[in-house]
Design a protein around this motif. Structure first.
Motif, PDB file in Angstrom:
ATOM      1  N   CYS A   1       0.837  -1.214   0.000  1.00 19.57           N
ATOM      2  CA  CYS A   1       0.000   0.000   0.000  1.00 19.57           C
ATOM      3  C   CYS A   1       0.865   1.255   0.000  1.00 19.57           C
ATOM      4  N   PHE A   2       1.935   1.235   0.778  1.00 17.95           N
ATOM      5  CA  PHE A   2       2.820   2.404   0.798  1.00 17.95           C
ATOM      6  C   PHE A   2       3.441   2.628  -0.584  1.00 17.95           C
ATOM      7  N   ALA A   3       3.881   1.519  -1.180  1.00 20.69           N
ATOM      8  CA  ALA A   3       4.494   1.640  -2.507  1.00 20.69           C
ATOM      9  C   ALA A   3       3.476   2.208  -3.487  1.00 20.69           C
ATOM     10  N   ALA A   4       2.235   1.741  -3.362  1.00 24.96           N
ATOM     11  CA  ALA A   4       1.184   2.240  -4.246  1.00 24.96           C
ATOM     12  C   ALA A   4       0.910   3.715  -3.957  1.00 24.96           C
ATOM     13  N   LEU A   5       1.016   4.075  -2.690  1.00 29.17           N
ATOM     14  CA  LEU A   5       0.716   5.450  -2.297  1.00 29.17           C
ATOM     15  C   LEU A   5       1.715   6.448  -2.906  1.00 29.17           C
ATOM     16  N   THR A   6       2.988   6.099  -2.906  1.00 27.66           N
ATOM     17  CA  THR A   6       3.958   7.030  -3.497  1.00 27.66           C
ATOM     18  C   THR A   6       3.717   7.154  -5.007  1.00 27.66           C
ATOM     19  N   SER A   7       3.066   6.143  -5.593  1.00 29.51           N
ATOM     20  CA  SER A   7       2.727   6.241  -7.020  1.00 29.51           C
ATOM     21  C   SER A   7       1.436   7.026  -7.231  1.00 29.51           C
ATOM     22  N   THR A   8       0.429   6.784  -6.384  1.00 24.48           N
ATOM     23  CA  THR A   8      -0.818   7.539  -6.569  1.00 24.48           C
ATOM     24  C   THR A   8      -0.563   9.032  -6.323  1.00 24.48           C
ATOM     25  N   ILE A   9       0.345   9.301  -5.381  1.00 20.83           N
ATOM     26  CA  ILE A   9       0.699  10.700  -5.120  1.00 20.83           C
ATOM     27  C   ILE A   9       1.221  11.350  -6.400  1.00 20.83           C
ATOM     28  N   SER A  10       2.125  10.634  -7.073  1.00 20.86           N
ATOM     29  CA  SER A  10       2.724  11.249  -8.265  1.00 20.86           C
ATOM     30  C   SER A  10       1.707  11.340  -9.393  1.00 20.86           C
ATOM     31  N   LEU A  11       0.794  10.381  -9.454  1.00 16.85           N
ATOM     32  CA  LEU A  11      -0.233  10.439 -10.499  1.00 16.85           C
ATOM     33  C   LEU A  11      -1.179  11.610 -10.276  1.00 16.85           C
ATOM     34  N   LEU A  12      -1.549  11.839  -9.013  1.00 16.38           N
ATOM     35  CA  LEU A  12      -2.453  12.955  -8.728  1.00 16.38           C
ATOM     36  C   LEU A  12      -1.744  14.292  -8.950  1.00 16.38           C
ATOM     37  N   GLU A  13      -0.447  14.298  -8.676  1.00 13.30           N
ATOM     38  CA  GLU A  13       0.309  15.544  -8.835  1.00 13.30           C
ATOM     39  C   GLU A  13       0.323  16.028 -10.301  1.00 13.30           C
ATOM     40  N   ILE A  14       0.177  15.111 -11.250  1.00 15.57           N
ATOM     41  CA  ILE A  14       0.264  15.511 -12.671  1.00 15.57           C
ATOM     42  C   ILE A  14      -0.873  16.485 -13.046  1.00 15.57           C
ATOM     43  N   PRO A  15      -2.165  16.104 -12.868  1.00 13.52           N
ATOM     44  CA  PRO A  15      -3.205  17.087 -13.183  1.00 13.52           C
ATOM     45  C   PRO A  15      -3.219  18.271 -12.215  1.00 13.52           C
ATOM     46  N   VAL A  16      -2.835  18.022 -10.958  1.00 12.31           N
ATOM     47  CA  VAL A  16      -2.849  19.113  -9.987  1.00 12.31           C
ATOM     48  C   VAL A  16      -1.853  20.200 -10.400  1.00 12.31           C
ATOM     49  N   ALA A  17      -0.637  19.792 -10.746  1.00  8.73           N
ATOM     50  CA  ALA A  17       0.381  20.767 -11.160  1.00  8.73           C
ATOM     51  C   ALA A  17      -0.127  21.554 -12.364  1.00  8.73           C
ATOM     52  N   TYR A  18      -0.807  20.853 -13.269  1.00 12.24           N
ATOM     53  CA  TYR A  18      -1.335  21.528 -14.461  1.00 12.24           C
ATOM     54  C   TYR A  18      -2.352  22.600 -14.072  1.00 12.24           C
ATOM     55  N   LEU A  19      -3.293  22.242 -13.218  1.00 12.15           N
ATOM     56  CA  LEU A  19      -4.339  23.205 -12.869  1.00 12.15           C
ATOM     57  C   LEU A  19      -3.800  24.354 -12.024  1.00 12.15           C
ATOM     58  N   VAL A  20      -2.820  24.045 -11.162  1.00  7.84           N
ATOM     59  CA  VAL A  20      -2.246  25.119 -10.345  1.00  7.84           C
ATOM     60  C   VAL A  20      -1.422  26.052 -11.228  1.00  7.84           C
ATOM     61  N   ASP A  21      -0.580  25.480 -12.096  1.00  5.35           N
ATOM     62  CA  ASP A  21       0.298  26.311 -12.926  1.00  5.35           C
ATOM     63  C   ASP A  21      -0.468  27.071 -14.014  1.00  5.35           C
ATOM     64  N   GLN A  22      -1.363  26.360 -14.689  1.00  2.38           N
ATOM     65  CA  GLN A  22      -1.999  26.977 -15.864  1.00  2.38           C
ATOM     66  C   GLN A  22      -3.265  27.742 -15.525  1.00  2.38           C
ATOM     67  N   LYS A  23      -4.040  27.202 -14.616  1.00  2.00           N
ATOM     68  CA  LYS A  23      -5.322  27.844 -14.338  1.00  2.00           C
ATOM     69  C   LYS A  23      -5.285  28.673 -13.067  1.00  2.00           C
ATOM     70  N   LYS A  24      -4.111  28.689 -12.437  1.00  2.00           N
ATOM     71  CA  LYS A  24      -3.892  29.516 -11.240  1.00  2.00           C
ATOM     72  C   LYS A  24      -4.941  29.256 -10.149  1.00  2.00           C
ATOM     73  N   LYS A  25      -5.270  27.991  -9.978  1.00  2.00           N
ATOM     74  CA  LYS A  25      -6.243  27.639  -8.942  1.00  2.00           C
ATOM     75  C   LYS A  25      -5.503  27.336  -7.640  1.00  2.00           C
ATOM     76  N   SER A  26      -6.244  27.367  -6.534  1.00  2.00           N
ATOM     77  CA  SER A  26      -5.592  27.051  -5.262  1.00  2.00           C
ATOM     78  C   SER A  26      -5.293  25.559  -5.213  1.00  2.00           C
ATOM     79  N   ARG A  27      -4.123  25.246  -4.690  1.00  2.00           N
ATOM     80  CA  ARG A  27      -3.672  23.860  -4.672  1.00  2.00           C
ATOM     81  C   ARG A  27      -4.650  22.962  -3.922  1.00  2.00           C
ATOM     82  N   LYS A  28      -5.101  23.465  -2.780  1.00  2.00           N
ATOM     83  CA  LYS A  28      -5.964  22.646  -1.942  1.00  2.00           C
ATOM     84  C   LYS A  28      -7.258  22.271  -2.665  1.00  2.00           C
ATOM     85  N   LEU A  29      -7.862  23.278  -3.277  1.00  2.00           N
ATOM     86  CA  LEU A  29      -9.129  23.054  -3.970  1.00  2.00           C
ATOM     87  C   LEU A  29      -8.949  22.048  -5.107  1.00  2.00           C
ATOM     88  N   VAL A  30      -7.896  22.295  -5.899  1.00  4.49           N
ATOM     89  CA  VAL A  30      -7.660  21.457  -7.063  1.00  4.49           C
ATOM     90  C   VAL A  30      -7.433  20.002  -6.643  1.00  4.49           C
TER      91      VAL A  30
END
Ligand code: PFF
Length: 458
Positions: free
Chosen positions: A311-340
Motif C-alpha cells: 500500500c505504501f508503494a502504491a501510495l507514493t505512485s498515486t501521489i505522483s499520479l495525482l500531482e500531474i493534473p494538480v500541477a497543471y491546474l495550479v500552474d496553468q489555471k492559477k487555482k488554489s492547490r488545496k481546492l484542485v
C-alpha cells in the motif's frame, strides 16, 4: 516571480521519483504479466526495453521539466508552443485514467492488509475463490479505494517537500527489506527451482507480438514514463542535479524491485502447484499461501506487513499520479492547490467506479462487448497505459528532435553534469531519441492499433 516549491535535495528527488516508479506495477502487474507472457522471455524483453529505450527517454522527460519549470502541458508549451502542449495534455489525461484504476487495485491491497492482519483470510482454503469474491464485493472496494484516494489527496495537499518527499523517504527502504526476506523464504520451499527456471531461463519460442508489446508497455508503466509525471517532478529539481545519474538510479531501483518481486513470486507459484498465467489475481492468490504456511501469528505479521508496504508503494505512485493534473491546474489555471487536489481526487475516484465494478459486480462493466469481452479495468489499463505511454514516449522523442533541438537538450542535461557533453552517454541518448525510439515505438504503435482496433493478429 515564479516561486515553485522544490525537493530539498538530490536524495529527496530520487526517492520521490523512485517512489513514483516503484508501486503496484512492480509487485502486482509485473509478476502477472511475466506469468502470462512466458516467463523469462518476457523478463528479457522488459529489461532490454528499459535500458535501450526507456532510460534515454527518462532523461529527456526530466530535462524538459527542469528546463521549462512547469507542468506537463506548460513545459511542452513553453519549450514548443500551444500545439506541442497537446502532448502534455494527452499525458495528463492518461495520468487521470491510470490513477482511476490504479486506485482500485490499491484498495484491494489495503483490504488484503486488513483481512490478513485483523480478519480470517489466512484460514481460507481456496485463495483463488476468495480473491474472486473479494474483488466482486462492492462495499469493501468502495470504502477502501475512497480511503486510498483521500489519503493520497491529504499528502498531495501538503505539497512537494512536506508530503511527497517524506512519504517516500520512509517507505522505500522498508519495502526492499521485506522483499529480500520473503525471497529467502520462498527459495527454501520445495520445487522452488522450477519457478526460478520459469523466471530466468528464456524459452524464445514463447515470444509473440503480445509478449513484446506487453513488455514495452510494462517498462513504461513501471518507470512512470511517457505521461509527463517525470516532467512534473523534474520541474521541482535544481540545476545542480545530475539528471543522468538520477535517472540511472531511478531506473535501477525500479527494475530491481520488479525483478525481486518476480524472484519472490515464481518459486511460490511453482511450489504451490499454481498456474503462472492466471492474470491480475496472481499475487493476491499466491502470496496468502506462503503467509498461511508461516503459522497463524507469524503469517499475520509478515503477510499484513507485506500488504501494508505494498500500500505504501502504491501510495507514493498515486501521489505522483495525482500531482500531474494538480500541477497543471495550479500552474496553468492559477487555482488554489488545496481546492484542485480535492476536486481532482473526487473526480478521478468517480471515473474509476466502472473499473471497480468490472470485476464481477456489474455485468456490462465486467465484459465489454466492444473490447473482446474484457473488463473495463483491462480496457482502461490497456488503452491509457500499455498503448498510450509508449505513444507518449514516441511523441516526446519527436518533440526533442524536431522542436526543442538536441543542442538545447544537451545544454540542459549538462547543467549539473559538466562532463556530459561529448560523452558516450550523450551520443547514446541522442541516437536512441533520434532514431531507435521513434522507429521502434512507431512500429509498435501501428501494430498495436491494427491488432486492438482492427482485430488483426500478428
Ligand atoms: N510506476 C507506477 C507503478 O509501477 O506502480 C505506476 C505509475 C505511477 C505510472 C505514476 C505512471 C505514473 F505517472
Amino acid at each position: 516571480m515564479n516561486t515553485r516549491e522544490g525537493f530539498s535535495n538530490r536524495l529527496g528527488f530520487i526517492l520521490a521519483a523512485a517512489g513514483s516508479a516503484v508501486g503496484l506495477g512492480n509487485i502486482w502487474k509485473f509478476p502477472y504479466e511475466t506469468g502470462q507472457n512466458g516467463g523469462a522471455a518476457f523478463l528479457l524483453i522488459y529489461i532490454a526495453c528499459t535500458f535501450l529505450i526507456c532510460y534515454p527517454l527518462m532523461v529527456g522527460e526530466i530535462a524538459i521539466g527542469r528546463k521549462a519549470q512547469s507542468d506537463a502541458y506548460g513545459s511542452y508549451k513553453t519549450l514548443g508552443n500551444k500545439k506541442w502542449g497537446l502532448i502534455g495534455l494527452f499525458g495528463i489525461i492518461c495520468g487521470v485514467m491510470i490513477l482511476s484504476f490504479y486506485n482500485v487495485v490499491a484498495g484491494w491491497a489495503f483490504g488484503y492488509f486488513l483481512e490478513i492482519s485483523f480478519g480470517s483470510l489466512l484460514q481460507e482454503e481456496n485463495f483463488g475463490n476468495f480473491f474472486g469474491s473479494y474483488v466482486a464485493d462492492v462495499s469493501d472496494n468502495l470504502l477502501f479505494s475512497l480511503g486510498f484516494m483521500v489519503i493520497t489527496a491529504f499528502i498531495v495537499v501538503r505539497g512537494v517537500k512536506g508530503g511527497i518527499e517524506t512519504a517516500s523517504r520512509i517507505m522505500m527502504p522498508l519495502l526492499f527489506f521485506i522483499l529480500i526476506a520473503l525471497i529467502a523464504y520462498s527459495l527454501s520451499l520445495p520445487n522452488a527451482m522450477a519457478g526460478v527456471r520459469f523466471y530466468l531461463m528464456p524459452d524464445f519460442s514463447e515470444i509473440t507480438f503480445e509478449t513484446i508489446y506487453s513488455a514495452v508497455g510494462q517498462a513504461f508503466f513501471s518507470l512512470s514514463l511517457g505521461l509527463g509525471g517525470l516532467i512534473t517532478y523534474g520541474s521541482y529539481i535544481s540545476k545542480k542535479e545530475n539528471i543522468i545519474r538520477s535517472a540511472s538510479m531511478i531506473t535501477i531501483m525500479d527494475m530491481s524491485v520488479a525483478f525481486l518481486a518476480g524472484l519472490m513470486i515464481f518459486p511460490l507459484v511453482f511450489s504451490q502447484g499454481q498456474e503462472p498465467a492466471q492474470g491480475p489475481g496472481l499475487v493476491f492468490v499466491v502470496l496468502p499461501g506462503i503467509f498461511q504456511s508461516m503459522g497463524p501469528i507469524l503469517g499475520k505479521i509478515v503477510g499484513g506487513g507485506f500488504f501494508l508496504l505494498l500500500c505504501f508503494a502504491a501510495l507514493t505512485s498515486t501521489i505522483s499520479l495525482l500531482e500531474i493534473p494538480v500541477a497543471y491546474l495550479v500552474d496553468q489555471k492559477k487555482k488554489s492547490r488545496k481546492l484542485v487536489v480535492w476536486v481532482m481526487a473526487m473526480v478521478i475516484f468517480l471515473v474509476g467506479l466502472p473499473s471497480m465494478l468490472s470485476q464481477g459486480a456489474v455485468r456490462i462493466f465486467s465484459s465489454l462487448p466492444f473490447y473482446g469481452n474484457k473488463s473495463t479495468l483491462d480496457f482502461v489499463a490497456e488503452v491509457f497505459s500499455d498503448i498510450s505511454l509508449p505513444l507518449g514516449g514516441l511523441l516526446m522523442s519527436i518533440f526533442i528532435a524536431r522542436r526543442w533541438t538536441f543542442s538545447a537538450f544537451s545544454d540542459e542535461v549538462a547543467e549539473g553534469n559538466p562532463k556530459y557533453k561529448g560523452s558516450f552517454v550523450e551520443k547514446y541518448i541522442h541516437i536512441v531519441i533520434k532514431y531507435i525510439a521513434p522507429v521502434a515505438l512507431g512500429i509498435f504503435f501501428v501494430l498495436i492499433v491494427l491488432e486492438k482496433i482492427f482485430g488483426m493478429q500478428f
